[in-house]
Write an enzyme that holds these catalytic residues in place. Structure first.
Site, PDB file in Angstrom:
ATOM      1  N   GLU A  49      -0.108   6.486   5.981  1.00 19.13           N
ATOM      2  CA  GLU A  49      -0.777   5.313   5.423  1.00 19.13           C
ATOM      3  C   GLU A  49      -2.270   5.618   5.399  1.00 19.13           C
ATOM      4  O   GLU A  49      -2.891   5.787   6.454  1.00 19.13           O
ATOM      5  CB  GLU A  49      -0.582   4.091   6.308  1.00 19.13           C
ATOM      6  CG  GLU A  49       0.799   3.505   6.368  1.00 19.13           C
ATOM      7  CD  GLU A  49       0.799   2.260   7.248  1.00 19.13           C
ATOM      8  OE1 GLU A  49      -0.269   1.599   7.368  1.00 19.13           O
ATOM      9  OE2 GLU A  49       1.841   1.966   7.842  1.00 19.13           O
ATOM     10  N   ASP A  60      -6.540  -6.769  10.814  1.00 21.36           N
ATOM     11  CA  ASP A  60      -6.925  -5.615  11.622  1.00 21.36           C
ATOM     12  C   ASP A  60      -7.529  -6.035  12.955  1.00 21.36           C
ATOM     13  O   ASP A  60      -8.359  -6.942  13.020  1.00 21.36           O
ATOM     14  CB  ASP A  60      -7.947  -4.748  10.874  1.00 21.36           C
ATOM     15  CG  ASP A  60      -7.368  -4.136   9.611  1.00 21.36           C
ATOM     16  OD1 ASP A  60      -6.138  -4.093   9.506  1.00 21.36           O
ATOM     17  OD2 ASP A  60      -8.144  -3.721   8.742  1.00 21.36           O
TER      18      ASP A  60
END
Length: 265
Positions: A49, A60
Site C-alpha cells: 500500500e 490516520d
C-alpha cells in the site's frame, strides 16, 4: 484475474495469509521511500500500500500522520506518488494506493485511474469513500482494470457488509478496531467476528488491518483472515531511526518477523 487475485490464489496454495505493508510515498523523501518499500518486498511483503500523503487525515493515527506531514513538508505531490507506485510495481508485487477521496476528485477520477494504471498500480484503497457514493470510481476503475478496495468496520451492519463486498474487488479491508491507525498491544477481539460475518456474504478475500505490529499478532490474525495489513509498525521503523540505513535494517527485520507469522503450517 487481477494481480491481487493471483496473489491470493498463490497464498492459498501455499496455505498462508498474504502480508500487506503500508508506507507513505515521499517519507522521508521520494527516493528513500522507494528504497524502504524495496526493503519490505525483499523481506516478505506480498502487496504494498503506497500512502498518498494528505493534509487532513481522518483515519490516520499519530505515527502515520507524522510521516505524512514530513512527506508533505518535503514537497511530495501526487505525481511523486505515481513515481513510487511505478518503482514498486517494477519489483513484481501488486501495488495499490491508499488515499482519501479528495485528491482523486481534484485530479479528476478518470485521470487519476488512468495515471495509476499507467504506473502499474493494481488498485485503490479509499477509506472515506463508500460504494453508494463511488459510481464514478466504479466506472473509471473498471475501465482501467483497477481493483476497488473498500473498508468495513465492526459497526457495519450485515446489509452494509454485503453491499460493500459486492462493490469491492481484490479484497475487502476489515478494520479490526474502531478508531484511528496505530500499533496496539493486543489485536482486536472484534476482528474474528467481523471476518466471520463477511464470510457469510462474500467469497472475496478479507484483509485485516489496524493494530498488528509483531509476529505473534500477525500469526493470530493470519489464522482467520486472508491478509494481514501492517502500517504504523513499519512506518515507526523509519520514524525512530537515527539514519536511513538503521531504519532500513529495522524495516527488514520487522518484515521478516511478520512474514514468519503468515505461515499457518
Amino acid at each position: 484475474m487481477s494481480q491481487i487475485d493471483e496473489l491470493f490464489a498463490r497464498a492459498r496454495a501455499e496455505d498462508r495469509a498474504a502480508l500487506v505493508g503500508y508506507l507513505p510515498a515521499g517519507f522521508p523523501s521520494v527516493e528513500a521511500s522507494i528504497r524502504a518499500i524495496a526493503t519490505m518486498v525483499e523481506n516478505g511483503v506480498d502487496l504494498v500500500e503506497v500512502g498518498l500523503p494528505y493534509s487532513d487525515p481522518v483515519m490516520d493515527g499519530p505515527t502515520i500522520q507524522a510521516a505524512a506531514e514530513a512527506a508533505l513538508a518535503a514537497g511530495t505531490r501526487v505525481d511523486d506518488v505515481f513515481e513510487v507506485v511505478r518503482a514498486t510495481a517494477d519489483l513484481g508485487v501488486p501495488t495499490v494506493v491508499m488515499t482519501y477521496w479528495n485528491p482523486v476528485e481534484r485530479r479528476g477520477v478518470d485521470t487519476f485511474a488512468a495515471d495509476l494504471a499507467a504506473a502499474g498500480g493494481a488498485g485503490l484503497i479509499t477509506p472515506d469513500l463508500i460504494p453508494d457514493e463511488g459510481v464514478e470510481w466504479d466506472r473509471a476503475s473498471r475501465a482501467h482494470g483497477l481493483d476497488r478496495i473498500y473498508l468495513v468496520a465492526p459497526s457495519s451492519t450485515d446489509e452494509r457488509l454485503a453491499l460493500t463486498a459486492e462493490a469491492a474487488s481484490g479484497f475487502v479491508y476489515a478494520t479490526a478496531v474502531m478508531g484511528v491507525t496505530g500499533q496496539r498491544e493486543q489485536t482486536s477481539s472484534l476482528a474474528p467476528e467481523l471476518v466471520a460475518r463477511l464470510r457469510k456474504v462474500t467469497d472475496q478475500p478479507v484483509g485485516v488491518g489496524l493494530g498488528v505490529s509483531n509476529q505473534e499478532q500477525a500469526r493470530e490474525v493470519a489464522a482467520f483472515a486472508d491478509a494481514v495489513i501492517v502500517g504504523s509498525a513499519l512506518v515507526r521503523c523509519l520514524l525512530d531511526a537515527p539514519d536511513e540505513q538503521t531504519g532500513l535494517d529495522a524495516l527488514a527485520a520487522l518484515s521478516r518477523d511478520l512474514r514468519a507469522g503468515m505461515e499457518r503450517a
